[in-house]
Design an enzyme around this catalytic site. Structure first.
Site, PDB file in Angstrom:
ATOM      1  N   CYS A 121       0.834  -1.202   0.000  1.00  0.00           N
ATOM      2  CA  CYS A 121       0.000   0.000   0.000  1.00  0.00           C
ATOM      3  C   CYS A 121       0.871   1.255   0.000  1.00  0.00           C
ATOM      4  CB  CYS A 121      -0.999  -0.021   1.152  1.00  0.00           C
ATOM      5  SG  CYS A 121      -2.355   1.167   0.904  1.00  0.00           S
ATOM      6  N   HIS A 223      -3.638  -4.851   0.291  1.00  0.00           N
ATOM      7  CA  HIS A 223      -3.209  -5.247   1.630  1.00  0.00           C
ATOM      8  C   HIS A 223      -3.229  -6.775   1.784  1.00  0.00           C
ATOM      9  CE1 HIS A 223      -2.939  -1.382   3.814  1.00  0.00           C
ATOM     10  NE2 HIS A 223      -3.797  -0.969   2.911  1.00  0.00           N
ATOM     11  N   GLU A 225      -1.636  -8.550   3.820  1.00  0.00           N
ATOM     12  CA  GLU A 225      -1.605  -8.942   5.233  1.00  0.00           C
ATOM     13  C   GLU A 225      -2.991  -9.060   5.826  1.00  0.00           C
ATOM     14  OE1 GLU A 225      -2.166  -4.544   5.633  1.00  0.00           O
ATOM     15  OE2 GLU A 225      -1.223  -5.910   4.212  1.00  0.00           O
TER      16      GLU A 225
END
Length: 251
Positions: A121, A223, A225
């Site tokens: 990001c 993202h 994660e």
């Protein structure tokens, strides 16, 4: 051997922490999202957190890979963009110039030492700026929703749009020709930094992945994660870091 993977974070005022003892109100806290450490550990690495004071080459020399995380806008003064409030469509996130300087320093030292780098990001944007690129100050509304409008406070963005990956690129090798990603950003890569190539784009042409051919360097605008599953970018990073460790041991 488990490689050490450094994760960047942000620094916040202690007054933003709920339930804080008022005697600590004048202090600051370093914030590192736990998902990054969880994913690194799941992929087989050892996560370590780097504060702002770890920006120099000495830290890079002691780690095996670097992750640049999400967060604030990069100060437009760094990349020659419009001043805050100009050309941003009213969407300006807090700017922390010290964080910009620390992450850009880490990126440049990491690339110089051929350390594996993953930018996520804001991290893809820092990576681009560190190599002389520019950013789109604010994305206009299209049929692709880049800035999630999800109102649930306990929910990360879902898979909101597709990304097409260019053939014969690292991103394509990891994700295939096409994949659906979450999306939570209002800025994006514009002019590419020196040596970088755009390896993934959204249907409206917004750059969603960049990489540096000849180096283990990858930037992703979404993202990973926040995904429930372990995305291949983390497994790739650990593999690259482990290979680098083995090469170093053989010398």
């Amino acid at each position: 051997m488990k490689p050490l993977v450094a994760i960047t974070g942000r620094r916040i005022s202690a007054t933003t922490l709920a339930g804080l003892d008022p005697r600590w109100a004048a202090g600051k806290a370093d914030l590192f999202w736990s998902e990054f450490g969880t994913k690194v550990a799941e992929a087989g690495g050892i996560p370590v957190q780097l504060p702002y004071e770890s920006a120099g080459p000495e830290a890079i020399d002691r780690i095996d890979a670097l992750i640049l995380t999400g967060g604030q806008d990069v100060d437009p003064e760094v990349w020659g963009g419009p001043a805050p409030g100009e050309g941003h469509g009213g969407e300006v996130l807090a700017i922390d110039r010290r964080r910009d300087d620390y992450e850009i320093s880490l990126v440049r030292h990491a690339i110089e030492r051929r350390l594996p780098v993953l930018g996520i990001c804001r991290g893809i944007q820092v990576l681009n700026v560190a190599l002389g690129g520019t950013l789109v100050p604010h994305l206009t509304e299209t049929d692709v929703r880049h800035l999630s409008k999800e109102s649930m406070p306990d929910r990360r963005p879902g898979k909101e749009h597709a990304v097409a990956f260019a053939e014969r690129t690292l991103a394509c090798r990891l994700y295939g020709a096409r994949g659906d990603v979450n999306s939570w950003h209002h800025q994006a890569v514009d002019r590419l930094g020196t040596g970088l190539v755009a390896s993934g784009r959204a249907p409206d042409g917004v750059v969603e992945a960049i990489e540096l051919p000849g180096h283990a360097v990858l930037g992703l605008q979404w993202h990973p994660e926040a995904s429930a599953d372990l995305e291949p970018c983390f497994t790739w990073l650990i593999e690259q870091a482990r290979d680098r460790c083995l090469v170093g041991e053989s010398r």
